[in-house]
Every structure is written in C-alpha cells, then in structure tokens.
Write a protein that holds these residues in place. Structure first.
Motif, PDB file in Angstrom:
ATOM      1  N   VAL A  84      -4.198  -1.688  12.084  1.00 41.55           N
ATOM      2  CA  VAL A  84      -3.750  -0.489  11.602  1.00 41.55           C
ATOM      3  C   VAL A  84      -4.002   0.711  12.317  1.00 41.55           C
ATOM      4  N   LYS A  85      -3.097   1.287  12.751  1.00 43.30           N
ATOM      5  CA  LYS A  85      -3.204   2.295  13.909  1.00 43.30           C
ATOM      6  C   LYS A  85      -3.538   3.806  13.216  1.00 43.30           C
ATOM      7  N   PRO A  86      -4.142   4.704  13.654  1.00 41.85           N
ATOM      8  CA  PRO A  86      -4.318   6.010  13.023  1.00 41.85           C
ATOM      9  C   PRO A  86      -2.941   6.552  12.947  1.00 41.85           C
ATOM     10  N   SER A  87      -1.946   6.440  13.900  1.00 43.04           N
ATOM     11  CA  SER A  87      -0.804   7.118  13.834  1.00 43.04           C
ATOM     12  C   SER A  87       0.186   6.729  12.623  1.00 43.04           C
ATOM     13  N   ASP A  88      -0.395   5.535  11.860  1.00 45.74           N
ATOM     14  CA  ASP A  88       0.349   4.942  10.782  1.00 45.74           C
ATOM     15  C   ASP A  88       0.120   5.806   9.478  1.00 45.74           C
ATOM     16  N   LEU A  89      -0.879   6.573   9.613  1.00 45.28           N
ATOM     17  CA  LEU A  89      -1.533   7.224   8.380  1.00 45.28           C
ATOM     18  C   LEU A  89      -0.557   8.369   8.105  1.00 45.28           C
ATOM     19  N   LYS A  90       0.035   8.579   6.729  1.00 42.45           N
ATOM     20  CA  LYS A  90       1.005   9.603   6.453  1.00 42.45           C
ATOM     21  C   LYS A  90       0.216  10.730   6.062  1.00 42.45           C
ATOM     22  N   LYS A  91       0.733  11.887   6.269  1.00 40.44           N
ATOM     23  CA  LYS A  91       0.144  13.133   5.888  1.00 40.44           C
ATOM     24  C   LYS A  91       0.559  13.382   4.386  1.00 40.44           C
ATOM     25  N   PHE A  92      -0.452  13.686   3.634  1.00 42.34           N
ATOM     26  CA  PHE A  92      -0.427  14.392   2.217  1.00 42.34           C
ATOM     27  C   PHE A  92      -0.691  15.779   2.140  1.00 42.34           C
ATOM     28  N   GLU A  93      -0.315  16.350   1.344  1.00 37.61           N
ATOM     29  CA  GLU A  93      -0.587  17.787   0.831  1.00 37.61           C
ATOM     30  C   GLU A  93      -0.992  17.758  -0.505  1.00 37.61           C
ATOM     31  N   PRO A  94      -1.848  18.660  -0.748  1.00 36.50           N
ATOM     32  CA  PRO A  94      -2.455  18.898  -2.354  1.00 36.50           C
ATOM     33  C   PRO A  94      -1.060  19.091  -3.182  1.00 36.50           C
ATOM     34  N   LEU A  95      -1.246  18.535  -4.435  1.00 36.91           N
ATOM     35  CA  LEU A  95       0.167  18.718  -5.298  1.00 36.91           C
ATOM     36  C   LEU A  95      -0.515  19.894  -6.523  1.00 36.91           C
ATOM     37  N   THR A  96      -1.508  19.921  -6.501  1.00 39.69           N
ATOM     38  CA  THR A  96      -2.064  20.892  -7.693  1.00 39.69           C
ATOM     39  C   THR A  96      -3.411  21.666  -7.317  1.00 39.69           C
ATOM     40  N   ASP A  97      -3.508  22.980  -7.951  1.00 36.09           N
ATOM     41  CA  ASP A  97      -4.676  23.833  -7.819  1.00 36.09           C
ATOM     42  C   ASP A  97      -6.026  23.116  -7.289  1.00 36.09           C
ATOM     43  N   ASN A  98      -6.286  21.929  -8.411  1.00 34.17           N
ATOM     44  CA  ASN A  98      -7.553  21.514  -8.309  1.00 34.17           C
ATOM     45  C   ASN A  98      -7.843  20.604  -7.067  1.00 34.17           C
ATOM     46  N   GLN A  99      -6.388  20.002  -6.595  1.00 40.34           N
ATOM     47  CA  GLN A  99      -6.658  19.268  -5.537  1.00 40.34           C
ATOM     48  C   GLN A  99      -6.643  19.942  -4.339  1.00 40.34           C
ATOM     49  N   ARG A 100      -6.051  21.136  -4.136  1.00 38.58           N
ATOM     50  CA  ARG A 100      -6.371  22.065  -3.151  1.00 38.58           C
ATOM     51  C   ARG A 100      -7.677  22.610  -3.322  1.00 38.58           C
ATOM     52  N   MET A 141      -5.967  -1.539  -2.561  1.00 33.88           N
ATOM     53  CA  MET A 141      -4.965  -2.170  -2.004  1.00 33.88           C
ATOM     54  C   MET A 141      -3.643  -1.161  -2.096  1.00 33.88           C
ATOM     55  N   GLN A 142      -3.322  -0.800  -3.320  1.00 32.15           N
ATOM     56  CA  GLN A 142      -2.218   0.109  -3.674  1.00 32.15           C
ATOM     57  C   GLN A 142      -2.318   1.641  -3.015  1.00 32.15           C
ATOM     58  N   ILE A 143      -3.396   2.117  -2.953  1.00 32.73           N
ATOM     59  CA  ILE A 143      -3.452   3.573  -2.497  1.00 32.73           C
ATOM     60  C   ILE A 143      -3.188   3.465  -0.850  1.00 32.73           C
ATOM     61  N   TYR A 144      -3.936   2.274  -0.280  1.00 38.09           N
ATOM     62  CA  TYR A 144      -3.688   2.405   1.236  1.00 38.09           C
ATOM     63  C   TYR A 144      -2.454   1.853   1.518  1.00 38.09           C
ATOM     64  N   GLN A 145      -1.741   0.974   0.829  1.00 33.66           N
ATOM     65  CA  GLN A 145      -0.480   0.691   1.037  1.00 33.66           C
ATOM     66  C   GLN A 145       0.586   1.832   0.997  1.00 33.66           C
ATOM     67  N   THR A 146       0.287   2.599   0.075  1.00 33.76           N
ATOM     68  CA  THR A 146       0.856   3.909  -0.036  1.00 33.76           C
ATOM     69  C   THR A 146       0.719   5.036   1.364  1.00 33.76           C
ATOM     70  N   LEU A 147      -0.562   4.802   1.535  1.00 34.62           N
ATOM     71  CA  LEU A 147      -1.087   5.956   2.798  1.00 34.62           C
ATOM     72  C   LEU A 147      -0.358   5.441   3.933  1.00 34.62           C
ATOM     73  N   PHE A 148      -0.517   4.073   4.446  1.00 31.10           N
ATOM     74  CA  PHE A 148      -0.058   3.605   5.476  1.00 31.10           C
ATOM     75  C   PHE A 148       1.265   3.090   5.594  1.00 31.10           C
ATOM     76  N   ASN A 149       1.918   3.011   4.268  1.00 33.21           N
ATOM     77  CA  ASN A 149       3.326   2.493   4.100  1.00 33.21           C
ATOM     78  C   ASN A 149       3.298   1.120   4.584  1.00 33.21           C
ATOM     79  N   ARG A 150       2.446   0.198   4.448  1.00 28.84           N
ATOM     80  CA  ARG A 150       2.243  -1.022   4.878  1.00 28.84           C
ATOM     81  C   ARG A 150       1.543  -1.902   3.686  1.00 28.84           C
TER      82      ARG A 150
END
Length: 253
Positions: free
Chosen positions: A29-45, A121-130
């Motif tokens: 798993v390469k660092p470049s595989d990690l997708k970028k996510f931005e906060p969706l709510t004020d508390n996530q921010r 497993m689900q979280i990191y599948q989403t984060l790396f799309n694999r």
C-alpha cells in the motif's frame, strides 16, 4: 543458473525463478494511494484543526454516523505516512466487552478477534480505494489491532493510538489504556454514550463519563462533541436519530 529444463519429450520449458514466487500476500500500500478527504461538518472541522494544531490527547464523542472513527483513522494514517512525522504506526484498540463471549464462537482467537476488525477494513478500503488496504497496512507494520484483554504491560511508543467504541470500556480498561501511552505518541478516543453494550452485562459499568470528567481537568485534553447535525452516514440514519431524540425528550418531560 539456467531457468530452462527439458521434459521427457525434449521440449524446453521455462521455469519460474526464485525472484518471482507466487503469493497471496496483499500488494504494498503506497502513500500516494491515500485519497484526500475534507471535513464535512463544523465538528469534523474542529477535530481536523485540533489535529493539525498538534493536540495529542483527543476525544470524539456523540451521535452515531458522524464519522468519528473514519476521520480518526484517516488523519492517523495520513500522519504515519508523512515523511516529516515521527509516528511509525496506528494502534487501534477495541473494547474487550464484546469479545468476552468470543470463546463460544468457532475458530482461533485471531479468527474470533478479526470479526471486530471489519469496520477498519471498510474504512481503509474507502481511504485507499482497494479491498486489501487494511491487511496490506498491517503486513507493513503501519497498523496494529489489539483488544483491551491483552494490553496490560504493553507500551506504545511513536504511535497514534485510536481507542474505538470506548463507551464499551469500564474505568479500569480506560485508565489502563491511558497508562500505555509511550514516548512521542498521541491518543484519540472515539465513542457514543448511547451505544454502550455494558448495561446489559451484570457487574459492568461504562467508565466513559468518569474518564471524560477526569480528562477535562487536564490542560492537554481536547474534546469534540458530535450531534445529530453532524451525521453524514445517510439521511435515513439522521432522520431516525433525530426522531429518537424527540421521542426520548417527550418521554422524559
């Protein structure tokens, strides 16, 4: 040494050399595989800002479906992969409460505990799309999963510790985890008071409220409380939990 061989019919066949073994191990798993996510709510921010600020003792509590575990796992692995970071791994700690009954299920202890790794497993599948991202990260030593049943005597250095489902931990478990934090490490607690499994277990009592009250007296502590307004899982989940809040409010008045 030649990797060719003659068969009985004098046909020359190519043999696979030792440099190309067949294996079922996950791809790296390469660092470049990690997708970028931005906060969706004020508390996530608020959490993102606290993390970027360098806060090292955090607690995310509140409604289900607000992405508490997701954003904690995301920021943690992002920092582990940062070349300028001193953190070497993410340590995910889960409550032993749900696993107290695993002795009645078939399989080895590792197979039983793997049931509680499914969310990650689900979280990191989403984060790396694999699909094999979580296992790949574990094989690379970037992620370690452990139950509170086996945490005594351990120390976690250079680690980002995520204590998930912490509402299912009693005071002794929470305080034990806190004393496992080693050099150059940070810790993030994630939980929801309303989802605890402890009340149906005799002799068990959630230690989260007491732990939170003690932590509030520490200047290093940062707490973010999520509400139904922060629910991002689905509109149905949000509508349902808002309806639950209204029902419970009417019931108590």
């Amino acid at each position: 040494m030649s990797n060719k061989r003659k068969t009985a019919s004098n046909t020359i066949i190519e043999l696979e050399g030792p440099q190309a073994p067949r294996t079922n191990a996950p791809h790296r798993v390469k660092p470049s595989d990690l997708k970028k996510f931005e906060p969706l709510t004020d508390n996530q921010r608020k959490f993102f800002d606290a993390y970027t600020r360098g806060d090292y003792f955090l607690m995310l509590t509140g409604s289900a479906g607000t992405g508490k575990s997701f954003i904690a796992c995301y920021k943690a692995i992002e920092e582990v992969y940062d070349k300028n970071s001193s953190f070497k791994r993410v340590v995910i700690v889960r409550s032993a409460v749900q696993s107290r009954d695993v002795g009645f299920t078939p399989g080895s202890l590792e197979e039983k505990m793997s049931l509680y790794e499914q969310p990650y497993m689900q979280i990191y599948q989403t984060l790396f799309n694999r699909r094999d991202a979580y296992e790949g990260l574990k094989d690379a030593g970037k992620i370690e999963f452990i139950s509170t049943s086996f945490i005594r005597g351990m120390s976690f250095d250079d680690s980002i510790i995520i204590v998930d489902e912490c509402q299912n931990m009693n005071w002794e478990e929470l305080s034990t985890i806190m004393t496992r934090v080693g050099y150059r490490s940070k810790i993030i607690f994630c939980g929801d008071y309303r989802q605890t499994d402890l009340y149906r277990k005799q002799g068990d009592k959630s230690g989260l409220w007491k732990f939170h009250e003690v932590a509030k007296t520490m200047p290093s502590f940062t707490s973010v409380e999520f509400t139904t307004e922060d629910i991002v899982r689905s509109s149905l989940v949000k509508d349902f939990l808002i309806a639950v809040d209204k029902f419970e409010h009417q019931e108590n008045t």
